[in-house]
Design a protein around this motif. Structure first.
Motif, mmCIF file in Angstrom:
data_model
loop_
_atom_site.group_PDB
_atom_site.id
_atom_site.type_symbol
_atom_site.label_atom_id
_atom_site.label_comp_id
_atom_site.label_asym_id
_atom_site.label_seq_id
_atom_site.Cartn_x
_atom_site.Cartn_y
_atom_site.Cartn_z
ATOM 1 N N PRO A 91 22.796 18.966 46.312
ATOM 2 C CA PRO A 91 21.566 18.245 46.663
ATOM 3 C C PRO A 91 20.473 19.209 47.135
ATOM 4 C CG PRO A 91 23.484 17.168 47.600
ATOM 5 C CD PRO A 91 23.961 18.477 47.066
ATOM 6 N N GLY A 92 19.290 19.009 46.644
ATOM 7 C CA GLY A 92 18.177 19.857 47.046
ATOM 8 C C GLY A 92 18.090 21.163 46.289
ATOM 9 N N TYR A 93 19.101 21.486 45.473
ATOM 10 C CA TYR A 93 19.086 22.754 44.730
ATOM 11 C C TYR A 93 19.279 22.522 43.231
ATOM 12 C CZ TYR A 93 20.403 27.424 43.127
ATOM 13 O OH TYR A 93 20.457 28.614 42.446
ATOM 14 N N SER A 94 20.305 21.765 42.874
ATOM 15 C CA SER A 94 20.603 21.541 41.460
ATOM 16 C C SER A 94 19.659 20.505 40.866
ATOM 17 C CB SER A 94 22.042 21.044 41.297
ATOM 18 O OG SER A 94 22.971 21.969 41.790
ATOM 19 N N ARG A 95 19.516 20.578 39.579
ATOM 20 C CA ARG A 95 18.766 19.561 38.850
ATOM 21 C C ARG A 95 19.302 19.413 37.439
ATOM 22 N NH1 ARG A 95 13.411 22.290 40.228
ATOM 23 N NH2 ARG A 95 14.635 22.415 42.124
ATOM 24 N N ILE A 96 18.964 18.311 36.836
ATOM 25 C CA ILE A 96 19.338 18.035 35.445
ATOM 26 C C ILE A 96 18.107 18.222 34.572
ATOM 27 C CG2 ILE A 96 19.916 16.150 33.856
ATOM 28 C CD1 ILE A 96 21.939 15.159 35.886
ATOM 29 N N ILE A 97 18.289 18.917 33.451
ATOM 30 C CA ILE A 97 17.222 19.117 32.468
ATOM 31 C C ILE A 97 17.665 18.433 31.173
ATOM 32 C CG2 ILE A 97 15.855 20.783 31.166
ATOM 33 C CD1 ILE A 97 15.308 20.925 34.141
ATOM 34 N N ASP A 145 17.394 6.296 37.192
ATOM 35 C CA ASP A 145 17.374 5.673 38.520
ATOM 36 C C ASP A 145 18.697 4.956 38.802
ATOM 37 O OD1 ASP A 145 15.804 4.629 40.960
ATOM 38 O OD2 ASP A 145 16.491 2.779 40.005
ATOM 39 N N GLU A 146 19.210 4.230 37.810
ATOM 40 C CA GLU A 146 20.477 3.523 37.977
ATOM 41 C C GLU A 146 21.642 4.480 38.200
ATOM 42 O OE1 GLU A 146 20.676 1.270 34.412
ATOM 43 O OE2 GLU A 146 19.173 -0.206 35.053
ATOM 44 N N ALA A 147 21.538 5.696 37.646
ATOM 45 C CA ALA A 147 22.606 6.680 37.810
ATOM 46 C C ALA A 147 22.516 7.413 39.143
ATOM 47 C CB ALA A 147 22.564 7.685 36.660
ATOM 48 N N GLY A 148 21.388 7.297 39.831
ATOM 49 C CA GLY A 148 21.220 7.985 41.110
ATOM 50 C C GLY A 148 20.343 9.209 41.033
ATOM 51 N N LEU A 149 19.440 9.236 40.049
ATOM 52 C CA LEU A 149 18.559 10.382 39.857
ATOM 53 C C LEU A 149 17.093 9.961 39.945
ATOM 54 C CD1 LEU A 149 20.434 11.920 36.809
ATOM 55 C CD2 LEU A 149 20.159 13.080 39.014
ATOM 56 N N GLU A 150 16.282 10.923 40.322
ATOM 57 C CA GLU A 150 14.839 10.718 40.355
ATOM 58 C C GLU A 150 14.181 11.703 39.394
ATOM 59 O OE1 GLU A 150 11.014 11.346 43.368
ATOM 60 O OE2 GLU A 150 13.073 11.584 44.106
ATOM 61 N N ILE A 151 13.365 11.188 38.497
ATOM 62 C CA ILE A 151 12.636 12.064 37.575
ATOM 63 C C ILE A 151 11.508 12.750 38.335
ATOM 64 C CG2 ILE A 151 11.107 12.111 35.565
ATOM 65 C CD1 ILE A 151 12.791 9.965 34.290
ATOM 66 N N THR A 152 11.498 14.072 38.289
ATOM 67 C CA THR A 152 10.464 14.843 38.988
ATOM 68 C C THR A 152 9.449 15.448 38.026
ATOM 69 O OG1 THR A 152 12.098 16.646 39.027
ATOM 70 C CG2 THR A 152 11.800 15.391 41.050
ATOM 71 N N GLY A 153 9.594 15.177 36.756
ATOM 72 C CA GLY A 153 8.606 15.652 35.799
ATOM 73 C C GLY A 153 9.046 15.404 34.370
ATOM 74 N N ILE A 154 8.061 15.155 33.500
ATOM 75 C CA ILE A 154 8.290 15.041 32.061
ATOM 76 C C ILE A 154 7.255 15.913 31.380
ATOM 77 C CG2 ILE A 154 8.369 13.528 30.054
ATOM 78 C CD1 ILE A 154 9.102 11.213 31.879
ATOM 79 N N TRP A 155 7.719 16.878 30.575
ATOM 80 C CA TRP A 155 6.821 17.798 29.885
ATOM 81 C C TRP A 155 6.911 17.538 28.393
ATOM 82 C CZ3 TRP A 155 9.429 18.664 34.264
ATOM 83 C CH2 TRP A 155 8.712 19.195 35.355
ATOM 84 N N SER A 167 10.806 15.866 24.249
ATOM 85 C CA SER A 167 10.183 16.226 25.517
ATOM 86 C C SER A 167 11.252 16.805 26.435
ATOM 87 C CB SER A 167 9.542 14.999 26.163
ATOM 88 O OG SER A 167 8.524 14.459 25.355
ATOM 89 N N VAL A 168 10.835 17.300 27.592
ATOM 90 C CA VAL A 168 11.772 17.849 28.578
ATOM 91 C C VAL A 168 11.630 17.063 29.874
ATOM 92 C CG1 VAL A 168 12.526 19.879 29.860
ATOM 93 C CG2 VAL A 168 11.613 20.143 27.540
ATOM 94 N N ILE A 169 12.746 16.518 30.340
ATOM 95 C CA ILE A 169 12.779 15.732 31.581
ATOM 96 C C ILE A 169 13.517 16.536 32.637
ATOM 97 C CG2 ILE A 169 13.580 13.590 32.655
ATOM 98 C CD1 ILE A 169 13.640 12.358 29.820
ATOM 99 N N GLU A 170 12.937 16.603 33.844
ATOM 100 C CA GLU A 170 13.623 17.202 34.990
ATOM 101 C C GLU A 170 13.944 16.087 35.989
ATOM 102 O OE1 GLU A 170 12.325 20.882 37.583
ATOM 103 O OE2 GLU A 170 11.607 19.013 38.484
ATOM 104 N N ALA A 171 15.180 16.103 36.499
ATOM 105 C CA ALA A 171 15.600 15.075 37.453
ATOM 106 C C ALA A 171 16.466 15.693 38.539
ATOM 107 C CB ALA A 171 16.350 13.955 36.754
ATOM 108 N N VAL A 172 16.385 15.112 39.741
ATOM 109 C CA VAL A 172 17.186 15.561 40.887
ATOM 110 C C VAL A 172 17.892 14.362 41.501
ATOM 111 C CG1 VAL A 172 15.632 17.476 41.377
ATOM 112 C CG2 VAL A 172 15.248 15.267 42.498
#
Length: 401
Positions: free
Chosen positions: A323-329, A370-380, A388-393
């Protein structure tokens, strides 16, 4: 007859096309202007066509595809390219292919009407730049592979929905393809090395010359504050096949600290993908064994699967995230919530047919993550015709940017 009300619409579209074409031909042109131009041309055609003309154009697309598939079997496009500007007659093509001359004439009428070659005199055919692309992997391999993979199912898709009460398929094992032909897409591909080879070649060709995910996404969001110690993992390519994306990333960013790990089924990652990359046998339907990586990367994975499988994949990954470090791309299509391109909308129907998959809109992506427990922090978004590229934490704690 065109009415006075319709005239300004057509004329305004023509003017918009003119202005966009000038932008598309300028030295600093962008992919966005090119796709905007194509969209305007489609709108102009719809504005000019009568409703009946539109219906007839749609009705007769299947025989066009079947004629094209037959021409690919006959190997006519390479023959035209070999002759360059001289061209070949129907008689010569019949002699070289063994097909009946009359059949050649009938099939080639469709090819010239589609703009895939030219014919300036009766029954003589000349290669164009569009002919050339039909001899390259995207045409040579893509057309027979996708036609053979999808058409038996698509032909029965109305029957499938009639029998299943017009409900979208929710199970991979009960996809329309499984119902229609008794196999999943991966089973069908695995049945023949030739089919799998065509598919791999086509998928690679679709991305040839296009930006990689790290050309679209600001990689400094990952490299800033990254852990630097011998066991630290920087990037995990989940379901990454032969590791082409990791190899490209390592070549462009060799200075980034941390291990690069390629994960796929054991038989896929049996050989080393490249220097500095570690292969690991793994199924994303199991809990993720690599804990605390900076990023877990998925390219063109989620569109193969229905929502409940995607949630399982995501939850398996979340369990390993720091938490706070890893992210999903995620590199995948993000369809607009309105006015989706025809290609992307058509691909959604195809993915639904062959594996109960989904090409998702931005709203659908946000709901799924959101249902999985992630927040999208950007879509490029880069090339409008590509992923496109989605970043989520993880939602529990804010990310470290």
């Amino acid at each position: 007859m065109t009415t006075s009300v319709e005239n300004p619409t057509i004329l305004s579209l023509v003017e918009d096309i003119k202005q966009t074409a000038l932008q598309d031909q300028s030295p600093g042109r962008s992919a966005e202007s090119h796709f905007q131009l194509l969209g305007l041309i489609d709108k102009l055609r719809l504005a000019v066509e009568t409703p009946t003309e539109t219906v007839l154009r749609l009705i007769y697309q299947p025989p066009q595809n079947a004629a094209l598939r037959t021409i690919m079997d006959l190997g006519i496009f390479p023959l035209l390219v070999e002759q360059n500007k001289r061209g070949l007659s129907a008689t010569e093509l019949a002699r070289r292919t063994g097909a009946e001359r009359g059949l050649i004439v009938r099939l080639m009428r469709v090819m010239t009407a589609l703009g895939l070659c030219a014919s300036h005199e009766s029954e003589v055919y000349i290669a164009t730049e569009k002919t050339a692309v039909m001899t390259q992997p995207i045409g040579r391999d893509g057309i027979p592979c996708i036609y053979d993979l999808t058409m038996p199912t698509l032909a029965k898709l109305p029957d499938y929905f009639r029998e299943h009460h017009y409900i979208s398929p929710k199970e991979y094992s009960r996809s329309p393809m499984q119902w229609a032909v008794g196999q999943s897409q991966f089973e069908w591909l695995a049945q023949s090395k030739h089919r799998q080879g065509l598919f791999n070649s086509y998928m690679s060709s679709r991305r040839h010359g296009k930006p990689s995910w790290f050309d679209v996404y600001p990689v400094e969001r990952l490299t800033s504050g990254v852990m630097d110690h011998p066991e630290a993992v920087f990037l995990v390519d989940v379901g990454g096949n032969q590791g082409h994306d990791l190899v490209k990333f390592h070549d462009k960013h060799p200075e980034v600290p941390g291990r690069l790990i390629l994960q796929d089924l054991p038989k896929v990652v049996s050989r080393c993908p490249g220097e500095g990359i570690q292969g690991m046998g793994y199924s994303f339907l199991d809990p993720q064994p690599i804990k605390g990586a900076r990023a877990y990367y998925f390219r063109a994975i989620f569109h193969d699967w229905p929502d409940h499988i995607c949630r399982k994949i995501l939850v398996n990954t979340i369990s390993a995230m720091d938490p706070g470090y890893s992210r999903i791309i995620i590199s995948d299509f993000v369809l607009p919530d309105t006015d989706a391109q025809l290609l992307q909308a058509s691909l959604d129907i195809q993915m639904m047919s062959i594996g109960s998959g989904v090409e998702r809109s931005e709203r659908q992506w946000r709901e799924l993550l959101d249902e999985a427990g992630l927040e999208i922090t950007g879509i490029w978004k880069g090339n409008p015709g590509m992923e496109s590229v989605i970043e989520a934490v993880r939602k529990e704690e804010p990310s470290m940017l």
